[in-house]
Design a protein around this motif. Structure first.
Motif, PDB file in Angstrom:
ATOM      1  N   SER A 155     -23.380  80.481   7.149  1.00  0.00           N
ATOM      2  CA  SER A 155     -23.366  79.617   5.959  1.00  0.00           C
ATOM      3  C   SER A 155     -23.558  78.154   6.343  1.00  0.00           C
ATOM      4  O   SER A 155     -24.280  77.412   5.672  1.00  0.00           O
ATOM      5  CB  SER A 155     -22.048  79.792   5.200  1.00  0.00           C
ATOM      6  OG  SER A 155     -21.881  81.121   4.762  1.00  0.00           O
ATOM      7  N   GLN A 156     -22.914  77.758   7.407  1.00  0.00           N
ATOM      8  CA  GLN A 156     -23.038  76.383   7.894  1.00  0.00           C
ATOM      9  C   GLN A 156     -24.482  76.030   8.214  1.00  0.00           C
ATOM     10  O   GLN A 156     -24.950  74.922   7.937  1.00  0.00           O
ATOM     11  CB  GLN A 156     -22.177  76.204   9.141  1.00  0.00           C
ATOM     12  CG  GLN A 156     -22.223  74.814   9.755  1.00  0.00           C
ATOM     13  CD  GLN A 156     -21.487  74.755  11.071  1.00  0.00           C
ATOM     14  OE1 GLN A 156     -21.764  75.519  11.993  1.00  0.00           O
ATOM     15  NE2 GLN A 156     -20.528  73.857  11.175  1.00  0.00           N
ATOM     16  N   TYR A 159     -23.121  71.044   3.668  1.00  0.00           N
ATOM     17  CA  TYR A 159     -24.442  70.891   4.269  1.00  0.00           C
ATOM     18  C   TYR A 159     -25.583  71.074   3.269  1.00  0.00           C
ATOM     19  O   TYR A 159     -26.757  70.998   3.649  1.00  0.00           O
ATOM     20  CB  TYR A 159     -24.594  71.865   5.443  1.00  0.00           C
ATOM     21  CG  TYR A 159     -23.825  71.418   6.672  1.00  0.00           C
ATOM     22  CD1 TYR A 159     -24.380  70.517   7.580  1.00  0.00           C
ATOM     23  CD2 TYR A 159     -22.520  71.848   6.902  1.00  0.00           C
ATOM     24  CE1 TYR A 159     -23.667  70.084   8.687  1.00  0.00           C
ATOM     25  CE2 TYR A 159     -21.800  71.420   8.007  1.00  0.00           C
ATOM     26  CZ  TYR A 159     -22.388  70.535   8.898  1.00  0.00           C
ATOM     27  OH  TYR A 159     -21.677  70.098   9.991  1.00  0.00           O
ATOM     28  N   GLY A 160     -25.247  71.303   2.015  1.00  0.00           N
ATOM     29  CA  GLY A 160     -26.270  71.342   0.975  1.00  0.00           C
ATOM     30  C   GLY A 160     -27.146  72.573   0.966  1.00  0.00           C
ATOM     31  O   GLY A 160     -28.281  72.521   0.477  1.00  0.00           O
ATOM     32  N   HIS A 161     -26.637  73.684   1.451  1.00  0.00           N
ATOM     33  CA  HIS A 161     -27.426  74.921   1.487  1.00  0.00           C
ATOM     34  C   HIS A 161     -27.282  75.651   0.149  1.00  0.00           C
ATOM     35  O   HIS A 161     -26.468  76.562   0.002  1.00  0.00           O
ATOM     36  CB  HIS A 161     -26.980  75.806   2.642  1.00  0.00           C
ATOM     37  CG  HIS A 161     -27.140  75.177   3.990  1.00  0.00           C
ATOM     38  ND1 HIS A 161     -28.321  74.587   4.391  1.00  0.00           N
ATOM     39  CD2 HIS A 161     -26.269  75.031   5.034  1.00  0.00           C
ATOM     40  CE1 HIS A 161     -28.177  74.114   5.627  1.00  0.00           C
ATOM     41  NE2 HIS A 161     -26.957  74.369   6.031  1.00  0.00           N
ATOM     42  N   SER A 162     -28.088  75.241  -0.823  1.00  0.00           N
ATOM     43  CA  SER A 162     -27.911  75.730  -2.190  1.00  0.00           C
ATOM     44  C   SER A 162     -28.137  77.237  -2.324  1.00  0.00           C
ATOM     45  O   SER A 162     -27.446  77.911  -3.100  1.00  0.00           O
ATOM     46  CB  SER A 162     -28.839  74.973  -3.142  1.00  0.00           C
ATOM     47  OG  SER A 162     -30.193  75.135  -2.764  1.00  0.00           O
ATOM     48  N   LYS A 163     -29.096  77.778  -1.586  1.00  0.00           N
ATOM     49  CA  LYS A 163     -29.345  79.224  -1.682  1.00  0.00           C
ATOM     50  C   LYS A 163     -28.181  80.021  -1.112  1.00  0.00           C
ATOM     51  O   LYS A 163     -27.820  81.081  -1.631  1.00  0.00           O
ATOM     52  CB  LYS A 163     -30.644  79.573  -0.969  1.00  0.00           C
ATOM     53  CG  LYS A 163     -31.885  79.032  -1.670  1.00  0.00           C
ATOM     54  CD  LYS A 163     -33.162  79.420  -0.939  1.00  0.00           C
ATOM     55  CE  LYS A 163     -34.387  78.878  -1.665  1.00  0.00           C
ATOM     56  NZ  LYS A 163     -35.643  79.229  -0.950  1.00  0.00           N
ATOM     57  N   VAL A 164     -27.597  79.519  -0.052  1.00  0.00           N
ATOM     58  CA  VAL A 164     -26.417  80.171   0.516  1.00  0.00           C
ATOM     59  C   VAL A 164     -25.240  80.046  -0.448  1.00  0.00           C
ATOM     60  O   VAL A 164     -24.488  81.005  -0.655  1.00  0.00           O
ATOM     61  CB  VAL A 164     -26.065  79.562   1.885  1.00  0.00           C
ATOM     62  CG1 VAL A 164     -24.700  80.061   2.372  1.00  0.00           C
ATOM     63  CG2 VAL A 164     -27.137  79.908   2.909  1.00  0.00           C
ATOM     64  N   VAL A 165     -25.070  78.869  -1.043  1.00  0.00           N
ATOM     65  CA  VAL A 165     -23.996  78.667  -2.020  1.00  0.00           C
ATOM     66  C   VAL A 165     -24.128  79.683  -3.146  1.00  0.00           C
ATOM     67  O   VAL A 165     -23.141  80.304  -3.565  1.00  0.00           O
ATOM     68  CB  VAL A 165     -24.029  77.230  -2.580  1.00  0.00           C
ATOM     69  CG1 VAL A 165     -23.124  77.102  -3.808  1.00  0.00           C
ATOM     70  CG2 VAL A 165     -23.603  76.238  -1.503  1.00  0.00           C
TER      71      VAL A 165
END
Length: 298
Positions: A84-85, A119-125
Motif C-alpha cells: 500500500s505504501q 502517499y496519495g495512492h488513490s487506486k490503492v485507497v
C-alpha cells in the motif's frame, strides 16, 4: 526498506524477492532448504520485500509456498502495509484474495489505509476501502487518513475519504485539523475541497492559531483566497493575535493586501497591545497598513 540478511540461503531469497527473480525464488523454495517465511532479525519476510517491490509473481509464489500473509515485522508493518505504501494495487488485490487483513497497525498506529493516503495512492485507497479498511484509522498522535492526505495535498484521496465517511473536522491530539494542515502546507485545492465539504474555517489548534493565521504567516496567498470565500475570522484569535499581524510578520505584501481587501482592521491591537504596524520596519508594508504611517511616527 531496510532489513538485515541472515543465512546465505535467506540472503538469496531476499535478493530474489527484491529483484523479482521468480525462477531463482522457486528454485530456492523448492529445494526444501529454506522456508517461505524466512525472516531477518527485524522480522522482515521475503513476502514483505516482494510486496514492497511490487513483484506480483514473486508475491504469489511466496503465498503458494505458505508465507504468512499477515505476519508483522517488529515495527508492526505487514506485506499489505508495504504494498500500500508503494502503491502496488495489483499486489494489494492479490494479498486480499489470500486473506490479508487491514486491521494490523504499526507501532505508531499506522495502517495500510493511512500510509496509502499519505502517499496519495488513490487506486490503492479505493481497493482498501472496498475490502474493509476503516476510514477512521488514526495514528497514535490522532492523525487520520484524511489528515495525512490533506497534509500532502492529495485531493483525489481527500475526496475518496470524505465520500467514505471521513470526518472533515477530526483533529490530531494537538488540535490540528485537516484544513489547518493543508493551509499550512499551501495546498489550496485541498483547502478548497475541505471547505466545500464542511471544514470549520475558524477551527484553531491548541496554540490558538487558525488556518488563515498560519497561511497568512507563511504567505500562502492561493490558500488565503480560498479561505476568504468562507468569511473566516479576521479579529483577535485565541492566540491573542490576528491574521493581519501574522501577515505583517510574514512580510508578504500580497498577503497583507488580500487581508486588508477583506476588511482586516489595521488598528486592532494584539494581546501585547501591538498594532500590525508595530511588527515591521518595512516602509512598503507600513504604507499599505496606513498611508500616513511611516517609520518616523509609527
Amino acid at each position: 526498506m531496510s532489513f538485515k540478511k541472515e543465512t546465505p540461503l535467506a540472503n538469496a531469497v531476499f535478493w530474489a524477492a527484491r529483484k523479482g527473480n521468480l525462477a531463482l525464488l522457486q528454485l530456492l523454495l523448492n529445494s526444501g532448504r529454506v522456508d517461505a517465511d524466512c525472516r531477518d532479525s527485524y522480522g522482515t519476510t521475503a513476502l514483505m520485500v516482494a510486496s514492497y517491490s511490487g513483484h506480483y509473481e514473486c508475491v504469489k509464489e511466496l503465498i503458494m509456498q505458505g508465507a504468512d500473509i499477515n505476519y508483522q515485522r517488529e515495527t508492526g508493518s505487514t506485506a499489505l502495509f508495504f504494498a500500500s505504501q508503494q502503491g502496488h494495487r495489483d499486489v494489494v488485490k492479490l494479498l486480499f484474495e489470500f486473506g490479508a487483513s487491514t486491521e494490523f497497525q504499526t507501532k505508531d498506529g499506522g495502517t495500510a489505509l493511512t500510509v496509502a493516503s499519505q502517499y496519495g495512492h488513490s487506486k490503492v485507497v479505493d481497493t482498501l476501502l472496498k475490502n474493509g479498511a476503516n476510514v477512521h484509522d488514526q495514528l497514535n498522535d490522532g492523525a487520520t487518513s484524511l489528515f495525512l492526505a490533506a497534509q500532502e495535498g492529495h485531493v483525489t484521496v481527500i475526496r475518496q475519504l470524505l465520500s467514505s465517511g471521513a470526518k472533515v473536522n477530526q483533529a490530531r491530539e494537538d488540535g490540528t485539523a485537516p484544513l489547518w494542515m493543508a493551509a499550512q502546507m499551501g495546498h489550496s485545492e485541498a483547502v478548497k475541497v475541505l471547505l466545500l465539504r464542511g471544514a470549520d474555517r475558524d477551527a484553531d489548534r491548541k496554540d490558538g492559531s487558525t488556518a488563515l493565521f498560519k497561511a497568512a504567516l507563511k504567505g500562502h496567498n492561493s490558500v488565503i483566497e480560498e479561505l476568504l470565500k468562507f468569511s473566516p475570522s479576521l479579529g483577535l484569535l485565541k492566540n491573542g493575535s490576528t491574521a493581519l499581524h501574522a501577515a505583517v510578520v510574514g512580510g508578504n505584501l500580497r498577503t497583507i493586501l488580500l487581508l486588508l481587501g477583506a476588511s482586516a482592521d489595521p488598528t486592532l491591537a494584539n494581546k501585547n497591545n501591538e498594532l500590525p504596524a508595530d511588527l515591521t520596519k518595512s516602509d512598503r508594508i507600513l504604507k499599505l497598513l496606513h498611508p500616513n504611517i511611516s517609520n518616523g511616527n509609527s
